[in-house]
Structures are given as structure tokens and as C-alpha cells.
Design an enzyme around this catalytic site. Structure first.
Site, mmCIF file in Angstrom:
data_model
loop_
_atom_site.group_PDB
_atom_site.id
_atom_site.type_symbol
_atom_site.label_atom_id
_atom_site.label_comp_id
_atom_site.label_asym_id
_atom_site.label_seq_id
_atom_site.Cartn_x
_atom_site.Cartn_y
_atom_site.Cartn_z
ATOM 1 N N HIS A 85 8.473 10.008 -72.423
ATOM 2 C CA HIS A 85 7.954 11.097 -72.997
ATOM 3 C C HIS A 85 8.680 10.958 -74.733
ATOM 4 C CE1 HIS A 85 11.596 13.058 -72.280
ATOM 5 N NE2 HIS A 85 11.250 12.935 -70.955
ATOM 6 N N GLU A 86 8.361 11.810 -75.591
ATOM 7 C CA GLU A 86 9.010 11.569 -76.789
ATOM 8 C C GLU A 86 10.734 11.549 -76.676
ATOM 9 O OE1 GLU A 86 7.712 10.810 -79.433
ATOM 10 O OE2 GLU A 86 9.360 10.972 -80.987
ATOM 11 N N HIS A 119 12.466 9.858 -74.463
ATOM 12 C CA HIS A 119 12.787 8.476 -73.959
ATOM 13 C C HIS A 119 12.504 7.581 -75.428
ATOM 14 C CE1 HIS A 119 11.482 9.718 -70.003
ATOM 15 N NE2 HIS A 119 12.657 9.197 -69.872
ATOM 16 N N GLN A 153 18.717 7.915 -55.629
ATOM 17 C CA GLN A 153 19.331 9.407 -56.565
ATOM 18 C C GLN A 153 18.536 10.447 -56.060
ATOM 19 O OE1 GLN A 153 18.753 7.614 -60.478
ATOM 20 N NE2 GLN A 153 18.155 9.801 -61.167
ATOM 21 N N GLY A 179 20.239 10.551 -72.894
ATOM 22 C CA GLY A 179 19.837 11.804 -73.488
ATOM 23 C C GLY A 179 20.898 12.949 -73.180
ATOM 24 N N ASP A 222 20.535 15.360 -69.526
ATOM 25 C CA ASP A 222 21.275 15.137 -68.417
ATOM 26 C C ASP A 222 22.765 15.064 -68.579
ATOM 27 O OD1 ASP A 222 18.819 14.846 -66.448
ATOM 28 O OD2 ASP A 222 18.342 13.426 -67.925
ATOM 29 N N GLN A 266 25.153 13.790 -66.044
ATOM 30 C CA GLN A 266 24.873 12.271 -65.884
ATOM 31 C C GLN A 266 25.640 11.371 -66.941
ATOM 32 O OE1 GLN A 266 21.030 10.313 -64.726
ATOM 33 N NE2 GLN A 266 20.838 9.966 -66.913
ATOM 34 N N SER A 320 11.052 16.443 -70.692
ATOM 35 C CA SER A 320 11.408 16.074 -69.243
ATOM 36 C C SER A 320 10.080 15.679 -68.575
ATOM 37 C CB SER A 320 11.797 17.197 -68.354
ATOM 38 O OG SER A 320 11.806 16.851 -66.784
ATOM 39 N N SER A 321 10.191 14.417 -67.885
ATOM 40 C CA SER A 321 9.196 13.610 -67.162
ATOM 41 C C SER A 321 8.513 14.648 -66.298
ATOM 42 C CB SER A 321 9.277 12.523 -66.541
ATOM 43 O OG SER A 321 10.016 11.489 -67.494
HETATM 44 O O1 PAF Z 1 18.191 9.729 -66.169
HETATM 45 C C1 PAF Z 1 17.414 8.905 -65.768
HETATM 46 O O2 PAF Z 1 16.071 8.586 -66.029
HETATM 47 C C2 PAF Z 1 18.020 8.204 -64.414
HETATM 48 O O3 PAF Z 1 19.001 9.139 -63.730
HETATM 49 C C3 PAF Z 1 18.714 6.690 -64.923
HETATM 50 C C4 PAF Z 1 19.886 6.884 -65.857
HETATM 51 C C5 PAF Z 1 17.475 5.882 -65.285
HETATM 52 C C6 PAF Z 1 18.924 6.160 -63.385
HETATM 53 O O4 PAF Z 1 18.141 6.040 -62.485
#
Ligand code: PAF
Length: 311
Positions: free
Chosen positions: A46-47, A49, A73, A163, A166, A169, A200-201
């Protein structure tokens, strides 16, 4: 298609369906002396990314993107199964955003010679993996750290882009980058729709009613930011405000708050009772069955630009 260029009017986008081809491409780029920017993704772009890709393209000679829905994950097989996938659409968007190579692969391609998923050696996600996302999703950050470390090793980027949506993350990824000694981690502000919903996706899975109800997340964060600007510093009061705001607008849409928290990224688990200048508000909720997260720096000035760090 494996290792073939795809022309769409924006230049050639190389596509590799295995990490081995991608590794060779990245090695050649680095040997040529060109800077290499990397955006790891799980696809369904999406925008948000594309903003990362454009930023990477502006700051590096070459940009590559991974599209890999990482089973390590996900703690919920149904969530993994439901995760949206459309590589052809993603590739067209990436070419237009200035990406020069996209690669994907199967889990076994990323960890060749390992007997199965259980045997893959897990990477330590560091102290910021505890709590919030780490508490609610068993093994999640271990899975993120493991694949991100592997992707960094394959690509060898000078900079990698993530981004701020997250947020926890980004702390884990910084830990991985510090352990490896590279790359520089560039954290870009959360990309939002005009009404404030964090992109978000998963948003494509929201019904119109659930999408409307989901606006409570960004509204609650804004309310906490306003209270902070007016001088409120008590973590307990700010967290109660977040919880109260999330409950507002109840229209019967299933809505389950997972956490509503105020944390200082410098201290994380050891944070005190008072919100300092770098504190963030973080929320997670299931809205109409879709899990959404969002966060905001309580001091608005901190949100403006990207923050760098890592190696
Ligand atoms: O944020 C994400 O899309 C995922 O957690 C990542 C960083 C690609 C790892 O799989």
C-alpha cells in the site's frame, strides 16, 4: 519469472523467486560501489510501503524489496492463511516507485539445509521484544528478528527502511542491526489515510462499518497527545484516557482492545510513572475480527521526520 527483467515504462524491475538470485544481484550492486537501500515487506503493498521505497530510491543508487509472508512471525495459522498476497500487483507498484529488484522465496529457501521450521535457529529479538506485541503474540518478535537478520545477510544493504506504525518492531530491528553491525535503520513516519487510519495491508479486510470503528485507534492516540501537550504526564492517566477513547463510538461492531499503553522507547519495560519527552502511546485492537495496531509520539515535534539509528 526468475531473474528476468520486467519493463513497465519506469525502467527494469528484476524479479527473483529465490533468495539465491537476489543475493547475487545485491552482491553485484555492492561490488559496483553503488549504495543499496532495502525495504523488507510481506507484500500486499500500500501507499505506506511505497513511501518507504520512494524514500529509499531518493537516498540510494539501487533499491530492492523482499516480499515474503514470514510464517515464523505468525502465531495464528488462520491469520497467516488470510494474509493478502498478489505479487504481480506488488511488482508493478514497486517498479513505478523506483525499486530495481524484488525477490521472494519459500521459508526453506531462506534457510537451506535446515530440516524444517522448528530447526531454524531463532535470533534473539532483544529486550524491547517484551511486553505489548511481544506479550500477546508468542514467538512473534523472535520470528521477525530471525527473518530480518537473514534478509540483511542476503542483501547486505547500507540502509534498511521501516515504517513507524510497527514501532516495537523498529526497536527489535535496531537490535538486530546493532548485533550484525549493519545496516543503518531508517524509520519513516506512519502513513495514514486522510481520516487518520494508519495504512496497513490488513485494512482491506475491514468492512465499511469496521473501518469506521477502527478510526477510534488514531483518535485515541490524538487525544493522548493533546492531553500531553496540555501538561498531563501521568502514564496511568494517559493510559486510562486511551482506553476511554477507544471505547467511544461503540456501534455494535466487534471491538476488542488488546492494549492501550504509554512507553518510553529508551526505557521500554522499565518505564516509570511519568511520560518523558520521548514517550509514545501505543494501541492494539481487534476490529470486526481484524487485528490493528497504531502508535504516536506524545510530543508532536518527534513525529515530523524520520529517525535514524541501528549500526
Ligand atoms: O513489517 C513487516 O512487514 C514484517 O514484519 C517484516 C519486517 C517484513 C519481517 O517479516
Amino acid at each position: 519469472m526468475t531473474g528476468e527483467g520486467e519493463r513497465d515504462g519506469h525502467g527494469v524491475l528484476e524479479r527473483f523467486e529465490s533468495p539465491a538470485g537476489a543475493h547475487a544481484w545485491c552482491t553485484a550492486v555492492r561490488r559496483s560501489g553503488a549504495s543499496l537501500g532495502f525495504v523488507p515487506t510481506m507484500g500486499a503493498l500500500h501507499e505506506g510501503h511505497l513511501t518507504l521505497v520512494r524514500r529509499a530510491a531518493a537516498e540510494n543508487v539501487r533499491v530492492c524489496v523482499s516480499v515474503f509472508v514470514n510464517p515464523l512471525q505468525f502465531d495464528d495459522p488462520a491469520d497467516l492463511e488470510a494474509y493478502p498476497r498478489d505479487l504481480d500487483r506488488d511488482a508493478a507498484l514497486l517498479a513505478a516507485a523506483g525499486c530495481k529488484m524484488v525477490f521472494t522465496g519459500r521459508l526453506s529457501d531462506f534457510f537451506p539445509g535446515v530440516a524444517g521450521p522448528e530447526a531454524i535457529p531463532r535470533r534473539d529479538p532483544g529486550p524491547c521484544a517484551l511486553d505489548l506485541e511481544g506479550a500477546g503474540r508468542a514467538g512473534h518478535f523472535e520470528g521477525v528478528a530471525t527473518i530480518v537478520g537473514r534478509l540483511f545477510e542476503l542483501v547486505g544493504p547500507g540502509r534498511a527502511y521501516f515504517g513507524a506504525k510497527d514501532f516495537q518492531q523498529t526497536l527489535v530491528v535496531r537490535h538486530v542491526a546493532r548485533e550484525l553491525g549493519y545496516p543503518e535503520i531508517v524509520v519513516c513516519p506512519t502513513s495514514r489515510d486522510a481520516d487518520g487510519l494508519a495504512r496497513s495491508s490488513r485494512n482491506v479486510r475491514l468492512t465499511p462499518a469496521a473501518r469506521e470503528r477502527a478510526l477510534a485507534l488514531s483518535r485515541a492516540l490524538q487525544a493522548a497527545r493533546r492531553a500531553f501537550a496540555e501538561g498531563e504526564r501521568s502514564v496511568a492517566v494517559l493510559e486510562a484516557l486511551l482506553t476511554r477513547e477507544l471505547a467511544r463510538g461503540d456501534d455494535g461492531t466487534p471491538f476488542e482492545v488488546e492494549y492501550a499503553a504509554v512507553r518510553d522507547p529508551e526505557l521500554w519495560g522499565a518505564g516509570g510513572d511519568s511520560a518523558g519527552p520521548t514517550a509514545r502511546a501505543l494501541v492494539a485492537a481487534r476490529v470486526g475480527g481484524v487485528r490493528l495496531i497504531d502508535n504516536l509520539a506524545l510530543d508532536e515535534a518527534l513525529e515530523g521526520g524520520a529517525s535514524k539509528g541501528g549500526a
